[in-house]
Write an enzyme that holds these catalytic residues in place. Structure first.
Site, short mmCIF file in Angstrom:
data_model
loop_
_atom_site.label_atom_id
_atom_site.label_comp_id
_atom_site.label_asym_id
_atom_site.label_seq_id
_atom_site.Cartn_x
_atom_site.Cartn_y
_atom_site.Cartn_z
NE ARG A 160 -0.64 0.24 4.97
CZ ARG A 160 -1.11 0.80 6.08
NH1 ARG A 160 -2.24 1.49 6.05
NH2 ARG A 160 -0.47 0.69 7.22
CD GLU B 27 -17.28 1.27 1.49
OE1 GLU B 27 -16.61 1.38 2.53
OE2 GLU B 27 -18.54 1.35 1.46
CG PHE C 55 -14.96 -2.21 3.34
CD1 PHE C 55 -15.65 -3.10 4.16
CD2 PHE C 55 -14.13 -1.26 3.93
CE1 PHE C 55 -15.51 -3.04 5.55
CE2 PHE C 55 -13.99 -1.21 5.32
CZ PHE C 55 -14.69 -2.10 6.13
CG HIS D 3 -5.80 -2.67 5.29
ND1 HIS D 3 -5.44 -1.56 4.55
CD2 HIS D 3 -5.51 -2.37 6.58
CE1 HIS D 3 -4.95 -0.62 5.35
NE2 HIS D 3 -4.98 -1.10 6.59
CG ASP E 170 -9.06 -3.50 12.07
OD1 ASP E 170 -8.78 -3.14 13.22
OD2 ASP E 170 -9.05 -2.75 11.08
NE ARG F 232 -2.40 -2.56 9.84
CZ ARG F 232 -2.72 -2.88 11.07
NH1 ARG F 232 -3.15 -4.10 11.35
NH2 ARG F 232 -2.61 -1.99 12.04
#
Length: 328
Positions: A22, A76, A102, A126, A134, A185
């Site tokens: 990322r 999104e 997502f 991620h 998470d 990530r």
């Protein structure tokens, strides 16, 4: 564009940084952005996590009409649909980011991008259980495969900063459909490459580590699992096993290569194959065959630091090496 983009990719290779893809994606935007005034970026309320902004980003607002970056908010689907509209309008290269998990919320717009053959760029960070604490609600398991099986969707899951830069170049240059960039990530190890290997990244799959003579086995991997494949191959070399490692950042791109190239990477007579990816394993069966093994996730994840999760679910060099021994 071609000359300067290629120079940037070579500079990334020369730097050899271990970095999360990322972050490598943001570096690619800083490298390519000044060459592309038509870039129109954004994120669904996750700019700081997606790293979709760059030094030349200027947010559009009700008082700033000449910007090049949109804060879409937590929407999104709306973001993805708007990017499709911008792509249809023409004159811009739209890209927007969110977490990979997502992509489900955006699914209809993502599918329509592929159906309409518009060059929208979806940035998904991620990308696995490497998300960590998470927990399983945010850890994508089936999502990379669900994107890959959309007709006309090009999906890149790079293993380091170099592959990330190549993925961005391919997505920017694509004119006949959308691209999904699937990014980590966690930091990933830089992989050293020859000039030929560097060129072959753009073919979607290539030999990253080879052997003298015919290999005994082949390990295939994408993204964060490539470094596991490399470590496992090194272990097996110590036992006298000749193991080739194939990095496959874009399976759809590899599948479009001519048969001669595909068979040079995956020789039909080398049937001892193991694929490893921190997602559902079934997709990889078409590459490893009936005699092979696909190491992946067959259940939802857990909440823990990334390193602990990879060990818990068997994403270790020892486990990959063991699987190779078993198929042999």
């Amino acid at each position: 564009w071609e000359a300067k983009a290629t120079d940037f990719i070579h500079s990334v290779a020369s730097e050899g940084k271990d970095v999360a893809t990322r972050k490598a994606s943001q570096a690619a935007l800083n490298g390519f952005g000044p060459l592309l005034p038509e870039l129109l970026g954004g994120s669904a309320d996750l700019t700081g996590s997606n790293n979709t902004d760059w030094k030349g980003s200027k947010a559009i607002s009700n008082s700033v009409a000449d910007g090049n970056y949109i804060h879409y908010g937590v929407r999104e689907f709306g973001m993805s649909a708007m990017m499709n509209g911008v792509a249809l309008h023409g004159g811009f290269i739209p890209y927007g980011g969110t977490f990979l998990v997502f992509s489900d919320y955006a699914r209809n717009a993502v599918r329509m991008a592929a159906l309409m053959k518009v060059p929208t760029i979806f940035v998904y960070t991620h990308d696995s259980i490497g998300l960590g604490e998470d927990g399983p609600t945010h850890q994508p398991i089936e999502h990379v495969t669900s994107l890959r099986i959309i007709p006309n969707m090009s999906v890149w899951r790079p293993c380091d900063a170099v592959e990330t830069a190549v993925a961005w170049k391919a997505a920017i240059e694509r004119k006949d459909g959308p691209s999904s960039l699937v990014l980590t990530r966690q930091n990933l190890k830089h992989q050293a490459r020859s000039e030929q290997q560097l060129a072959d990244i753009a073919r979607g799959g290539y030999v990253l580590r080879d052997t003298d003579g015919k290999p005994d086995a082949i390990i295939l991997a994408s993204g964060s699992e490539v470094q596991l494949a490399m470590e496992a191959a090194e272990q097996l070399a110590g036992k006298g096993r000749k193991v080739r490692v194939v990095s496959m950042p874009a399976t759809d791109v590899f599948d479009k290569q001519d048969q001669t190239y595909r068979e040079s990477v995956l020789p039909p007579d080398v049937t001892a194959r193991v694929a490893v990816e921190a997602g559902v394993p079934d997709y990889w069966l078409k590459y490893v065959g009936l005699n092979g093994r696909a190491i992946g996730m067959t259940r939802f994840g857990e909440s823990a630091p990334a390193g602990e999760l990879f060990k818990y679910f068997g994403f270790t060099a020892d486990n990959v090496a063991k699987a190779v021994e078993e198929v042999l």
